[in-house]
Design an enzyme around this catalytic site. Sequence first.
Site, mmCIF file in Angstrom:
data_model
loop_
_atom_site.group_PDB
_atom_site.id
_atom_site.type_symbol
_atom_site.label_atom_id
_atom_site.label_comp_id
_atom_site.label_asym_id
_atom_site.label_seq_id
_atom_site.Cartn_x
_atom_site.Cartn_y
_atom_site.Cartn_z
ATOM 1 N N GLY A 152 19.410 22.644 12.144
ATOM 2 C CA GLY A 152 20.229 23.788 11.753
ATOM 3 C C GLY A 152 20.761 23.731 10.325
ATOM 4 N N ASN A 154 19.508 25.088 7.699
ATOM 5 C CA ASN A 154 19.438 26.434 7.128
ATOM 6 C C ASN A 154 20.513 27.330 7.728
ATOM 7 O OD1 ASN A 154 17.017 27.024 5.211
ATOM 8 N ND2 ASN A 154 16.282 25.526 6.709
ATOM 9 N N HIS A 244 9.347 29.696 6.057
ATOM 10 C CA HIS A 244 8.355 28.658 6.334
ATOM 11 C C HIS A 244 8.342 27.665 5.169
ATOM 12 C CE1 HIS A 244 4.866 26.920 8.268
ATOM 13 N NE2 HIS A 244 4.321 26.817 7.068
ATOM 14 N N ASP A 285 3.743 32.647 11.495
ATOM 15 C CA ASP A 285 3.768 32.572 10.018
ATOM 16 C C ASP A 285 2.840 33.600 9.364
ATOM 17 O OD1 ASP A 285 5.364 30.291 10.424
ATOM 18 O OD2 ASP A 285 3.587 29.017 10.580
ATOM 19 N N GLU A 314 14.985 25.919 0.225
ATOM 20 C CA GLU A 314 15.339 26.777 1.367
ATOM 21 C C GLU A 314 16.808 27.178 1.307
ATOM 22 O OE1 GLU A 314 12.197 25.497 4.794
ATOM 23 O OE2 GLU A 314 14.144 24.559 4.868
HETATM 24 C C1 GRF Z 1 12.866 24.664 7.948
HETATM 25 O O1 GRF Z 1 12.079 23.821 7.198
HETATM 26 C C2 GRF Z 1 12.271 26.034 8.002
HETATM 27 O O2 GRF Z 1 11.481 26.334 6.904
HETATM 28 C C3 GRF Z 1 11.391 25.965 9.234
HETATM 29 O O3 GRF Z 1 12.115 25.146 10.117
HETATM 30 C C4 GRF Z 1 12.935 24.255 9.403
HETATM 31 C C5 GRF Z 1 14.309 24.313 9.973
HETATM 32 O O4 GRF Z 1 15.110 23.302 9.469
HETATM 33 N N1 GRF Z 1 11.071 27.271 9.745
HETATM 34 P P1 GRF Z 1 16.679 23.279 9.799
HETATM 35 O O5 GRF Z 1 16.817 23.143 11.288
HETATM 36 O O6 GRF Z 1 17.243 24.549 9.295
HETATM 37 O O7 GRF Z 1 17.217 22.076 9.075
#
Ligand code: GRF
Length: 331
Positions: A152, A154, A244, A285, A314
């Site tokens: 989590g 992101n 992604h 994707d 990200e």
């Molecule tokens: C990220 O690398 C995103 O690009 C992919 O899943 C990952 C999630 O990472 N879709 P986090 O759980 O947000 O650390």
Amino acid sequence: MILQPIMLKRLQTKWGVNTTQFIIIMCVFAITGTTTAWITKVITEWVGFTSDTYWLWRWMLRLAMLIFGYQVILLSVAFLFGQFPFFWQYEKKILKRMGIPIPGEVKISETKLPIAKTHDSINVHEITAGSDLRATDAQEPVYIALFASGAGSNARAIIDYFRKRPFVKVALIISNKPQAGVLDIATKENIPTITIAKERFFKGDSYIPDLKSGKIQWIILAGFLWKVPAALIEAFPGKIINIHPALLPNYGGKGMYGHFVHEAVIAAGEQKSGITIHYVDELFDHGAHIFQAYCDIEPGETPEMLAKKIQVLEHRHYPEVIERLIKNEGM
Ligand code: GRF
């Protein structure tokens, strides 16, 4: 007259600060301006410049004070007023624009790739430039749901970003894994969660009633590994996006997630990798691209090292892209 408070309100919303902090920030700017003018005058007298001095020398001194002195004074005054973090962010943006390296920043050579510039849903409200007031000043925030099943990070970046921009509210977190780290984040942040079941997601109502009754307008995938069922895509047309950790269309599709992506990129000897933010369709994707950014891969770089750089990209871009989409600003 009436425009003035509206403009100030917009500025406050843009900065994501409350009224007290906004007033303090304005004071910091005012004091910095006056102090810089006073110090410039003192220096001018000290070096012996008068109105007879060649104008170019006088202007160069003023310019130097404006470019360098002002920034230092601004941070000092901000520190005294307890506003250093806000102004440091502000300064970082200016330094970045001037191409000056920032101490403590992860260095990534990053360039936005030319990408499908628009997509139908970007213009869904047909809001033209300057009319994003509708989105930002609306009484009711825009509710978004995060779909995530991993650590989590992101989700955390998005929550933090919109905490300071209350016109968007992370109103729900959905996960298919009861132990997902993102659920701990949700609990700490007091955000409601749903742990979804496969049967209902794919063969039932896909949790659409929960999303609709929660007034969710956008669905943001951040580490959600299941496909999104057609019914859900139809219920939120052009309002479901994913991130992604590679430059799609390469290194995407089933099984391409997490470290598998970075391992494949390194094994293929790629010289760059990056992130792709895209609309979600029924394939993994696959939907139309919204935004990409990339970083160079150094010789000898490991998948773990690459993963860290990608994560920086990200966190830096995903929240901002979400904001721009919701405000309906073109990418
Ligand atoms: C990220 O690398 C995103 O690009 C992919 O899943 C990952 C999630 O990472 N879709 P986090 O759980 O947000 O650390």
